[in-house]
Write a protein that holds these residues in place. Structure first.
Motif, PDB file in Angstrom:
ATOM      1  N   LEU B 398     -62.082  48.299  -5.037  1.00  0.00           N
ATOM      2  CA  LEU B 398     -60.791  46.581  -5.697  1.00  0.00           C
ATOM      3  C   LEU B 398     -60.326  46.586  -4.761  1.00  0.00           C
ATOM      4  O   LEU B 398     -59.814  45.480  -4.904  1.00  0.00           O
ATOM      5  N   VAL B 399     -59.764  46.992  -3.942  1.00  0.00           N
ATOM      6  CA  VAL B 399     -59.370  46.591  -2.619  1.00  0.00           C
ATOM      7  C   VAL B 399     -59.993  45.723  -2.047  1.00  0.00           C
ATOM      8  O   VAL B 399     -59.086  44.407  -1.342  1.00  0.00           O
ATOM      9  N   GLY B 402     -60.006  42.610  -3.783  1.00  0.00           N
ATOM     10  CA  GLY B 402     -58.902  41.015  -4.173  1.00  0.00           C
ATOM     11  C   GLY B 402     -58.176  41.045  -2.909  1.00  0.00           C
ATOM     12  O   GLY B 402     -58.441  39.602  -2.736  1.00  0.00           O
ATOM     13  N   VAL B 406     -58.235  37.475  -2.461  1.00  0.00           N
ATOM     14  CA  VAL B 406     -56.617  36.485  -1.929  1.00  0.00           C
ATOM     15  C   VAL B 406     -56.598  35.266  -0.902  1.00  0.00           C
ATOM     16  O   VAL B 406     -56.341  34.735  -0.528  1.00  0.00           O
ATOM     17  N   TRP B 412     -51.625  35.464  -3.309  1.00  0.00           N
ATOM     18  CA  TRP B 412     -52.207  36.607  -3.334  1.00  0.00           C
ATOM     19  C   TRP B 412     -52.109  36.882  -5.439  1.00  0.00           C
ATOM     20  O   TRP B 412     -52.677  37.359  -5.530  1.00  0.00           O
ATOM     21  N   VAL B 413     -51.074  35.453  -5.655  1.00  0.00           N
ATOM     22  CA  VAL B 413     -50.641  36.145  -7.038  1.00  0.00           C
ATOM     23  C   VAL B 413     -52.048  35.550  -7.278  1.00  0.00           C
ATOM     24  O   VAL B 413     -52.518  36.471  -8.378  1.00  0.00           O
ATOM     25  N   HIS B 414     -52.756  34.763  -6.772  1.00  0.00           N
ATOM     26  CA  HIS B 414     -54.565  34.011  -7.909  1.00  0.00           C
ATOM     27  C   HIS B 414     -55.653  35.130  -7.552  1.00  0.00           C
ATOM     28  O   HIS B 414     -55.833  35.463  -8.584  1.00  0.00           O
ATOM     29  N   GLY B 415     -54.929  35.581  -6.134  1.00  0.00           N
ATOM     30  CA  GLY B 415     -56.365  36.920  -5.437  1.00  0.00           C
ATOM     31  C   GLY B 415     -55.876  38.143  -7.279  1.00  0.00           C
ATOM     32  O   GLY B 415     -57.378  38.475  -6.731  1.00  0.00           O
ATOM     33  N   VAL B 416     -54.634  38.307  -7.201  1.00  0.00           N
ATOM     34  CA  VAL B 416     -54.316  39.887  -7.214  1.00  0.00           C
ATOM     35  C   VAL B 416     -55.160  39.787  -9.103  1.00  0.00           C
ATOM     36  O   VAL B 416     -55.629  39.748 -10.004  1.00  0.00           O
ATOM     37  N   TRP B 417     -55.153  37.966  -9.824  1.00  0.00           N
ATOM     38  CA  TRP B 417     -55.362  38.064 -11.240  1.00  0.00           C
ATOM     39  C   TRP B 417     -56.630  37.786 -11.269  1.00  0.00           C
ATOM     40  O   TRP B 417     -57.562  37.840 -12.193  1.00  0.00           O
ATOM     41  N   THR B 419     -59.006  39.618  -9.011  1.00  0.00           N
ATOM     42  CA  THR B 419     -59.068  40.838  -9.630  1.00  0.00           C
ATOM     43  C   THR B 419     -59.246  41.253 -11.079  1.00  0.00           C
ATOM     44  O   THR B 419     -59.994  41.863 -11.050  1.00  0.00           O
ATOM     45  N   LEU B 420     -58.256  41.388 -10.924  1.00  0.00           N
ATOM     46  CA  LEU B 420     -58.402  42.036 -13.039  1.00  0.00           C
ATOM     47  C   LEU B 420     -58.733  41.010 -13.753  1.00  0.00           C
ATOM     48  O   LEU B 420     -59.357  41.781 -14.278  1.00  0.00           O
TER      49      LEU B 420
END
Lengths: 243, 836
Positions: B398-399, B402, B406, B412-417, B419-420
């Motif tokens: 996951l990391v 992510g 990112v 980072w917000v786009h990256g996290v979204w 990944t999720l």
């Protein structure tokens, strides 16, 4: 030459049967010029030490393999002249098999496994016959279980039911109790002979189990690819004849 | 030991590790492409603008502006551009084009690419024109043909292929026609209030920094309402949009890599299951669990590296293809060179992700008991539930995903979204795959023949990889078909805009004194005029009493410059039309200059951008005359309808005497009639232009088609990865297939029946996987159509069936290819299997 009882018609006859394999530079002869015949409705065991050619002989007799020389005649048909699909059809109509490791199809239920030989013929309405047989082997409450959900003994009982579903004229059993404990083995052997008798099938068993061999009318002993003895269990043979 | 142990299964292992090859290839190619793109932008920076600096205005430059230009020195070139109908007498075709009248040696850097090449210089020497290549192809025009623009004719001197800093897609939006500026007046199209753009290009002296000049000029530019653009600014803008596209493609490639890695993990799982006995024997012989783990880790890592290396080699070929695929969107030519950083990045990413996914099944090796060597029924211990190390590996995957996202979205917000979203997407896909598989089994179990039942049942065989295969093939299908569906939804939406009684042809730039004659002409062609609208151009002079120039100079200003400086094309009427809904306030139905407040109606979006509310004061400069207004109402506007819509609408009684032009909205029943109307209008009123909805549909279709082609090319990597995973899975499960095949042959199945069962299995796999992808694609396209594009969703049955057939056939072909010889295995093997 070794022959079966002259009173009954022959279902399997083997003449000058030889099977050789190439192993590296060497030619390995596993079955050497065997000749014998088996009477219809009789029971016969094939015994011998490992490497004596038992399983190869079984394969040749059942049309699973082709000999290097010699002939096999099964139920009046010479197997050498048949192509693979005709052999398959012959097995499907006249032959049953029981294996040491049960050989059930893991993705089908017990009931579906038993139905396979008939379904391969394109027959429909096979479920009732399969259910009857499963009832006979005591698995009426396990119809919809998958092999992985059954014990070894139960799996072999399913295999027995499958072997008899097409009312075979001859049944080949390869070490049918080899993977089972003593108690379960006894039950399976009992069932095997019971069904065999009920269906009037010829039974050929490859086994190391002398007790099991002792229950057949005839014992072929192999060594080094040749039949070294052909004993008739007079008591059982006589009983069979008197039947 | 690792090497010796892999001896018997190296080819098999290599095949399933090659699942990551395509993902690595895509990553490497796109990474290298991105580096080359940046390099291309750096080396060819000046050609992006064709000059050191450009200054632009929406009206002819006044004396003050000219004085300012003279102070800058260097060399200047001028361009006046405007939209106008052009017609080609030889073919009778008419078309709205972007006419650019050029004076001077523009471009100073780079070239106007023309065919023949010398036409770029030749056309400036007489009444000649350069015409957009696409336009010439569309209307079968030849060099030497005439092109009419307004009241004058030009001879076509060359085909225009490329303009510095503009992609060829730009020409689709407005076909470009260049003429020499000394022949512009002959068109008689430009009046003082005409909608045109005036540009002056500068080639500054070598020692002058354009950036500094632009900064120094800023107060003057604001005062004179001029816009300046420099090379650095153009590069930053272009770079930003290209980087966005590049990041998007990178993420698509990463999805292909992840799919491949899931395939690797699944194949390693099956491989390890088959190795359990060997491992148990090794444990009996004294091997520590750490050693057995190391043996297989070394094996999979080495092969992972081999898979990644294969990916790099394939990536080189893809990298060569990419610039050709994207050439229509690129403003510069891309040099071909291998970026070693991208090679390293792709290798490490591919290798790392593959190893991480392999670790999941490999961790189970630590628990294999030596007892298995003597008792096969003993639980093999490879199951991992609740194991801390497994959770750590899941976390690491996951990391890594992510971190990759990112790094490539740079937020980072786009990256996290991302990944999720990816995890959720895969989970939904897996759930739908399970459901579809379950339903198929239930359905076939009830009614199917034995061959069908057995084929479907095979999807459930022990250690099956069905869900992983459905996931990888399904995701590829999903990406491909969603793109196709969305493309069609958009094109259909635009097409529907002109359906029924809705207008599909708009005539604009009609002068007041031409109205009556034009009406007569339209009626003579048997067409009703659906709407006639006056348009007055104006600018915003002040907002709540603050001059626009002051607001622009204010460092704390948050109102976008474009909203403050734009030219407002407004109209006047007594109430809203059917594309408008008043959401706040009241519409003033009549007003008069100097008698009470003039209440204008503002579109909601522009009110939001200008940060104004009901009652706020707006002062407009209506071509020199100040008109004070207040916000009287706010409107919601359906912009997508083919008819004139406005940001600002005045009440009647204010603008009637202002200089204005008119727009007429028509409905034509066919493309032929539309072309006839346009031809007739251009012949009589050369200054009147037309927007034809059919042409808009065509342009949108072409642009979306080009974008979709590039994206589909990347999505293909996912589909092919799925097929490679399938090939790997078939090879990995070959042993089981052989067992099943010989058993069936022993029980009397003919070769044809065994083959049919295998075909049914692959058929079902391909069909269920593509069905899963299609179901999700339908759901996604419906949601996008409904909630994002607000367009009607029409189910695409035939394309869906086609996708279903193609993917299914591919799955059957790959499956059967890798199952060669399985059906023909002699039944004797059943006894050999027994013996073993």
């Amino acid at each position: 030459m070794l022959t079966s009882s002259p009173a009954a018609p022959t279902i399997l006859s083997v003449e000058q049967l030889t099977k050789s394999y190439k192993s590296g530079d060497r030619i390995l002869t596993v079955v050497k010029e065997m000749t014998f015949s088996i009477a219809e409705g009789s029971t016969c065991s094939i015994v011998g030490p490992s490497g004596s050619g038992k399983t190869t002989l079984l394969g040749l007799c059942a049309g699973l393999d082709r000999p290097s020389s010699g002939t096999v005649r099964l139920n009046g048909t010479q197997l050498n002249s048949l192509d693979e699909d005709s052999l398959a059809e012959l097995r499907n109509r006249h032959v049953g098999f029981v294996f040491q490791t049960f050989q059930l199809i893991p993705t089908l239920t017990a009931l579906e496994n038993v139905m396979v030989p008939l379904e391969l013929r394109g027959e429909s309405q096979t479920a009732n016959r399969a259910k009857d047989l499963l009832r006979q082997v005591g698995l009426e409450d396990r119809l919809h279980h998958y092999p992985a959900q059954l014990s070894g003994g139960e799996q072999q009982r399913v295999a027995l039911a499958r072997a008899f579903i097409n009312r075979p004229k001859i049944l080949f059993a390869d070490e049918p109790t080899g993977n089972l404990d003593a108690e379960t083995s006894q039950r399976i052997v009992h069932l095997l002979f019971e069904l065999n008798e009920a269906f009037g099938t010829t039974l050929i068993v490859v086994t190391h189990d002398l007790d099991l061999a002792g229950r057949t009318q005839r014992i072929l002993k192999l060594r080094g690819g040749s039949v070294v003895s052909d004993e008739t269990n007079e008591h059982l043979a006589g009983a069979a004849r008197s039947d | 030991m690792a090497w010796r142990d892999s001896r018997a299964s190296r080819r098999r292992l290599l095949l399933f590790v090659s699942s990551i090859t395509l993902g690595v290839a895509a990553l490497m190619a796109i990474g290298s492409f991105g580096v080359n793109l940046r390099r291309g932008l750096d080396y060819q920076a000046k050609t992006l603008l064709g000059a050191d600096m450009a200054i632009r205005a929406r009206q002819p430059f006044g004396e003050a502006a000219e004085r300012l230009f003279r102070t800058l020195g260097g060399e200047q070139a001028r361009e006046t551009s405007f939209a106008s109908m052009v017609s080609f007498p030889r073919t009778g075709a008419t078309r709205l084009a972007q006419v650019r009248a050029l004076e001077g040696s523009f471009p100073f850097f780079g070239d106007l690419e023309t065919e023949p090449a010398e036409a770029a210089a030749d056309f400036r020497r007489g009444a000649r024109a350069l015409v957009e290549d696409g336009l010439m192809l569309q209307h079968h025009l030849k060099l030497g043909d005439e092109v009419h623009i307004g009241a004058y004719s030009y001879r076509i001197a060359g085909r225009l292929k490329r303009v510095p800093g503009e992609s060829s897609t730009a020409g689709l939006l407005g076909a470009r026609v260049y003429i020499p500026k000394q022949f512009l007046n002959q068109t008689r199209l430009l009046q003082p209030d005409s909608a045109a753009t005036y540009k002056v290009y500068f080639r500054l002296p070598a020692d002058v920094d354009a950036e500094q000049v632009a900064k120094k000029l800023e107060p003057d530019l604001i005062r004179l309402r001029l816009d300046a653009e420099t090379v650095a600014e153009r590069k930053a803008n272009l770079g930003r949009s290209l980087e966005n596209a590049y990041d998007y493609l990178n993420l698509v490639a990463f999805i292909a890599l992840l799919l491949g890695s899931i395939g690797v993990g699944s194949s390693v799982h099956v491989y390890i299951k088959q190795k359990v006995n060997t491992l148990a024997i090794l444990r009996c012989l004294g091997a520590k669990s750490r050693s057995t783990f190391a043996i297989y880790l070394v094996q999979t890592s080495t092969l992972g590296l081999a898979g990644a290396t294969g990916g790099i080699l394939l990536g080189l070929a893809v990298q060569y293809v990419l610039p050709h695929l994207m050439q229509d969107f690129l403003p510069v030519s891309i040099p071909f060179s291998v970026s070693w950083v991208s090679v390293m990045e792709a290798t490490l990413t591919g290798f790392g992700i593959a190893v991480l996914f392999s670790l999941l099944p490999l961790l189970g090796l630590r628990r294999i008991s030596p007892l298995l060597a003597i008792r096969a029924s003993y639980e093999d211990g490879t199951r991992q539930r609740g194991d801390l190390w497994s959770w750590l590996v899941y976390g690491a995957i996951l990391v890594s995903a992510g971190a990759f996202a990112v790094a490539h979205t740079r937020r980072w917000v786009h990256g996290v979204w991302f990944t999720l979203g990816l995890v959720a997407g895969l989970a939904i896909l897996a759930a739908v795959a399970q459901l579809v598989r379950f339903l198929a089994r239930r359905l076939v179990k009830r009614s199917g023949s034995y061959l069908w039942r057995q084929g479907v049942a095979n999807l459930y065989r022990p250690n099956n990889q069905t869900v992983v295969l459905m996931l990888s093939i399904g995701l590829g299908t999903f990406l491909m078909t969603t793109l196709y569906f969305v493309h069609n939804v958009l094109v259909q939406e635009v097409t529907l805009l002109g359906s029924g009684q809705r207008p599909n042809l708009v005539l604009f730039d009609i002068q007041t004194d031409q109205r009556e004659d034009l009406r007569r002409l339209i009626r003579s062609l048997g067409l009703p005029i659906l709407q006639e609208v006056p348009v007055v151009t104006m600018r915003l002079a002040s907002l709540q009493g603050r001059a626009v120039e002051d607001i622009l100079r204010d460092p704390n200003n948050t109102i976008p410059e474009s909203a403050l400086q734009r030219e407002y094309r407004s109209t006047y009427r007594a109430g809203p039309v059917d594309t408008e809904t008043v959401t706040l306030g009241k519409w003033q139905s009549q007003a008069a200059l100097g008698q009470g407040p003039i209440l204008v109606s503002l579109e909601e979006g522009i009110a939001q951008r200008l940060k104004v509310r009901l009652g706020d004061a707006l002062l407009f400069d209506v071509q020199g005359l100040p008109v004070a207004t207040r916000v009287g109402s706010l409107r919601k506007v359906e912009w997508e309808r083919v008819q004139p819509n406005f940001f600002v609408v005045f009440p009647p009684g204010v603008l009637e005497d202002a200089p204005q032009f008119h727009v007429m909205v028509l409905k034509t029943s066919s493309n032929e009639l539309s072309a006839r109307v346009q031809r007739a209008v251009v012949e009589t009123f050369p200054n009147v232009s037309a927007i034809d909805l059919a042409l808009v549909v065509n342009v949108i279709d072409t642009i979306l088609g080009k974008v979709a082609f590039v994206v589909r090319f990347m999505a293909l990597f996912s589909i092919f990865t799925g097929l490679v995973v399938l090939a790997g899975a078939v090879v990995t499960g070959r042993y089981q297939r052989v067992r099943e095949s010989v058993l069936l042959r022993t029980l009397g199945a003919r070769k044809r029946q065994v083959l049919q069962i295998m075909i049914v299995e692959y058929f079902c796999l391909g069909m269920l996987a593509s069905l899963t992808g299609l179901l999700l694609a339908w759901a996604a396209s419906w949601s996008l159509a409904r909630y994002v594009f607000e367009a009607p969703f029409v189910p695409f049955v035939l394309p869906s069936l086609l996708a279903l057939s193609i993917v299914t056939l591919l799955a059957v072909a790959i499956g059967m290819l890798n199952s060669r010889g399985v059906a023909g295995r002699p039944p004797l093997e059943v006894l050999r299997i027994e013996a073993s």
